[in-house]
Design a protein around this motif. Structure first.
Motif, short mmCIF file in Angstrom:
data_model
loop_
_atom_site.label_atom_id
_atom_site.label_comp_id
_atom_site.label_asym_id
_atom_site.label_seq_id
_atom_site.Cartn_x
_atom_site.Cartn_y
_atom_site.Cartn_z
N LEU A 48 0.85 -1.19 0.00
CA LEU A 48 0.00 0.00 0.00
C LEU A 48 0.89 1.23 0.00
O LEU A 48 1.89 1.29 0.72
CB LEU A 48 -0.92 0.02 1.22
CG LEU A 48 -1.97 1.14 1.25
CD1 LEU A 48 -3.08 0.82 0.24
CD2 LEU A 48 -2.57 1.31 2.64
N ARG A 49 0.52 2.22 -0.80
CA ARG A 49 1.27 3.47 -0.91
C ARG A 49 0.36 4.63 -0.52
O ARG A 49 -0.77 4.74 -1.02
CB ARG A 49 1.77 3.65 -2.35
CG ARG A 49 2.47 4.99 -2.62
CD ARG A 49 2.74 5.15 -4.09
NE ARG A 49 3.27 6.48 -4.39
CZ ARG A 49 4.57 6.74 -4.59
NH1 ARG A 49 5.45 5.75 -4.50
NH2 ARG A 49 4.98 7.96 -4.85
N VAL A 50 0.84 5.47 0.38
CA VAL A 50 0.08 6.63 0.84
C VAL A 50 0.82 7.89 0.41
O VAL A 50 1.95 8.14 0.85
CB VAL A 50 -0.11 6.61 2.36
CG1 VAL A 50 -0.91 7.84 2.80
CG2 VAL A 50 -0.82 5.33 2.80
N ASP A 51 0.20 8.68 -0.46
CA ASP A 51 0.76 9.96 -0.91
C ASP A 51 0.08 11.09 -0.16
O ASP A 51 -1.16 11.15 -0.09
CB ASP A 51 0.55 10.13 -2.42
CG ASP A 51 1.33 9.12 -3.24
OD1 ASP A 51 2.50 9.37 -3.52
OD2 ASP A 51 0.75 8.06 -3.57
N VAL A 84 4.47 7.36 2.09
CA VAL A 84 4.68 6.25 3.01
C VAL A 84 4.32 4.96 2.27
O VAL A 84 3.23 4.85 1.70
CB VAL A 84 3.82 6.38 4.28
CG1 VAL A 84 4.10 5.21 5.23
CG2 VAL A 84 4.09 7.71 4.97
N THR A 85 5.24 4.02 2.25
CA THR A 85 5.00 2.73 1.59
C THR A 85 5.05 1.61 2.62
O THR A 85 5.97 1.53 3.43
CB THR A 85 6.05 2.47 0.50
OG1 THR A 85 7.37 2.60 1.05
CG2 THR A 85 5.90 3.45 -0.65
N PHE A 86 4.05 0.75 2.58
CA PHE A 86 3.96 -0.38 3.50
C PHE A 86 4.27 -1.67 2.75
O PHE A 86 3.71 -1.93 1.67
CB PHE A 86 2.56 -0.47 4.10
CG PHE A 86 2.19 0.71 4.95
CD1 PHE A 86 2.68 0.84 6.23
CD2 PHE A 86 1.35 1.70 4.45
CE1 PHE A 86 2.35 1.93 7.01
CE2 PHE A 86 1.00 2.80 5.22
CZ PHE A 86 1.52 2.91 6.52
N GLY A 87 5.15 -2.48 3.33
CA GLY A 87 5.55 -3.72 2.69
C GLY A 87 5.37 -4.92 3.59
O GLY A 87 4.64 -4.87 4.59
N THR A 88 6.06 -6.00 3.26
CA THR A 88 5.89 -7.26 3.97
C THR A 88 6.39 -7.20 5.40
O THR A 88 5.71 -7.62 6.33
CB THR A 88 6.61 -8.39 3.22
OG1 THR A 88 6.04 -8.54 1.92
CG2 THR A 88 6.49 -9.71 3.96
#
Length: 239
Positions: free
Chosen positions: A38-41, A54-58
């Motif tokens: 998920l990417r939050v701009d 903000v980028t959410f990963g594994t």
């Protein structure tokens, strides 16, 4: 038989592709900050265009373009709280508007540890598919089935968790002004891995059954007694 072998190689290739896609999903943020679930701009409306991402990963998250701060990524660990990350690193405290919902998100992020597990299972099924014989193909199909089940479980948990975060940010009434959440690359590679692993499993299983049926027919043909010895030669009469 040659055609069955060619189709079997296609199934093996699909399992290899699924492995690569799952590896890409597993090395998302914080390992690779631009690959995310998920990417939050966040649009700050500043003249210099310094808008946080903000980028959410594994196994964590990354923050980019923060004001008076360089890009930063968390340490790799299992499970985290996306709402807390957004509040502490991007100033989006309004996202945490339901403790119950985001408690569920924290628990669901623990399931993302299955990303590398699925990648390992897909690679094992690929190696088994390379082995000759019906037994190797059957074991490969079973391993591919287990891989597909694991992918479906983690896929459901990932999309359920980040859909809550995405909805909380993008909601027209109660969302966060100036922020927009979108699905990242890793989310779509996970979906693609599920599709490819499913078809790879079907192809390998089909070729396994086909090879077994062909071998059984050959064994029956060899074991069948010979009944056609030809018609007796007709004797000629001389007059």
């Amino acid at each position: 038989m040659r055609q069955t072998g060619f189709i079997h190689h296609i199934g093996s290739f699909l399992l290899l592709v699924a492995t690569v896609l799952l590896i890409v999903t597993s090395i998302s943020a914080p390992a690779v900050k631009n690959i995310s679930m998920l990417r939050v701009d966040i649009d700050r409306g500043t003249a210099n265009g310094n808008n946080p991402v903000v980028t959410f990963g594994t196994f964590g998250w990354c923050t980019q373009d923060l004001i008076q701060s360089s890009d930063d990524c968390s340490g790799a660990h299992v499970g985290y709280d996306p709402s807390r990350v957004l509040a502490e690193n991007a100033g989006l405290g309004a996202v945490d508007n339901s403790e119950f919902r985001f408690a569920a998100v924290r628990r669901l992020t623990n399931v993302m540890v299955l990303h590398p597990v699925a990648a390992g299972l897909a690679f094992i099924s690929f190696l088994l598919a390379l082995g000759a014989g019906v037994v190797g193909s059957l074991l490969s199909a079973l391993a591919a089935l287990l891989t597909f089940v694991v992918i479906i479980v983690v896929l459901a948990c990932d999309f359920a968790a980040f859909a809550i975060v995405r909805h909380a940010i993008n909601d027209d009434d109660d969302g966060v002004p100036g922020a927009r959440a979108s699905w990242g690359t890793a989310a779509w590679t996970l979906v693609a891995a599920a599709v490819v692993a499913f078809f790879g499993m079907l192809v390998v299983f089909f070729t396994c059954c086909s090879a077994r049926l062909h071998r059984r027919r050959e064994n029956r043909a060899r074991a069948a007694p010979k009944t056609d010895y030809g018609a007796p030669e007709r004797r000629r009469r001389w007059f």
